[in-house]
Write an enzyme that holds these catalytic residues in place. Structure first.
Site, PDB file in Angstrom:
ATOM      1  CG  ASP A  67      -0.283  -0.421   2.512  1.00 47.45           C
ATOM      2  OD1 ASP A  67       0.954  -0.440   2.562  1.00 47.45           O
ATOM      3  OD2 ASP A  67      -0.998  -0.735   3.470  1.00 47.45           O
ATOM      4  CG  ASN A 135      -9.036  -1.552  12.032  1.00 49.11           C
ATOM      5  OD1 ASN A 135      -8.043  -2.120  11.554  1.00 49.11           O
ATOM      6  ND2 ASN A 135      -9.604  -0.518  11.437  1.00 49.11           N
ATOM      7  CG  HIS A 137      -5.941  -2.167   8.821  1.00 55.31           C
ATOM      8  ND1 HIS A 137      -6.078  -1.115   9.709  1.00 55.31           N
ATOM      9  CD2 HIS A 137      -4.636  -2.148   8.462  1.00 55.31           C
ATOM     10  CE1 HIS A 137      -4.921  -0.514   9.863  1.00 55.31           C
ATOM     11  NE2 HIS A 137      -4.017  -1.117   9.124  1.00 55.31           N
ATOM     12  CD  GLU A 142      -9.116   0.984   7.782  1.00 57.63           C
ATOM     13  OE1 GLU A 142      -9.122   0.098   8.660  1.00 57.63           O
ATOM     14  OE2 GLU A 142      -8.484   2.044   7.910  1.00 57.63           O
TER      15      GLU A 142
END
Ligand code: GLP
Length: 240
Positions: A67, A135, A137, A142
């Protein structure tokens, strides 16, 4: 999933490096996809040290990265490309022509996603290395991201912006969007190595390993893959 629990964040490096070298021995021109963040840093330091001492060569390796932030160029000191250059690529014998990265500064980001997806299709990964967000990810996928997603532009969640603000001088500087490989591309690799350290990863690790395979925890997609190595410190493994 094979789970290895080590004593400290630094100890994750040896386990990961051994696994990478095992693959490189069989296939010196392996395709490896890397993550950024603090979790893989001990590994990158170990790769550089091992390269200097033992001359493990990466000259035929092809790399991808997961990313990149929207709007940060390769020379920006918070871009993921800069992170990889400084912490790994500049310090081993990788051929710069073999480095593939999403470009977050182009106007046509949709076109850039299509370009990256095509490259990924043409270069099946031998190793996918991952960190994990608090979380759940992976990359910047996400919670709620479809499992069949490919490279796309994402709006970062408030918790990811908060987590990643520790690398910036203020939270306002954290880009709100990024380009990320999609989940279907991430699991399209012969081997997956996920490194997680610290207590704030414990819940995400538990959901990844023991939770339902569900898009609410993107990392739970790894349960569908039959060659995953999870390298955890005691804190990250504490809810397993
Ligand atoms: C970012 C990256 C992820 C990374 C995660 C965890 O959001 N996009 O690829 O896994 O942060 O980072 P860290 O290892 O610093 O906790």
């Amino acid at each position: 999933m094979r789970i290895v629990v080590v004593g400290s964040a630094n100890d994750t490096a040896k386990v990961a490096l051994d696994s990478i070298k095992e693959t490189l021995k069989k296939k010196p021109n392996s395709v490896i996809c890397f993550p950024t963040g603090s979790s893989p840093l001990p590994l990158y330091n170990a790769m550089v040290e091992d390269y200097k001492k033992k001359k493990t060569s990466y000259k035929d390796v092809i790399t991808f990265n997961l990313d990149e932030y929207k709007g940060l160029g390769s020379k920006h000191n918070q871009s993921y490309r800069y992170f990889m250059d400084v912490n790994l690529f500049n310090n081993i014998d990788i051929n710069p022509d073999n480095i593939n990265f999403p470009n977050g500064v182009l106007k046509d980001l949709k076109g850039e996603c299509a370009r990256y997806h095509k490259l990924l299709e043409e270069n099946h990964r031998d190793i996918q290395i991952l960190g994990i967000g608090s979380n759940g990810h992976i990359g910047f996928n996400e919670p709620g991201t479809p499992f069949d997603s490919t490279t796309h532009v994402v709006s970062l969640s408030a918790s990811t912006i908060r987590d990643n603000s520790r690398f910036f001088t203020s939270i306002k500087e954290v880009p709100k969007q990024a380009i990320t490989m999609g989940l279907s591309e991430i699991i399209d690799s012969d081997k997956i190595i996920l490194i997680a350290t610290g207590i704030n990863k414990a819940k995400a690790v538990r959901d990844c390993v023991k939770g339902p395979i569900d898009e609410s925890c993107p990392a739970s997609i790894l349960q569908k893959h039959d060659n995953v190595l999870l390298i955890l410190d005691k804190d990250a493994a504490s809810l397993l």
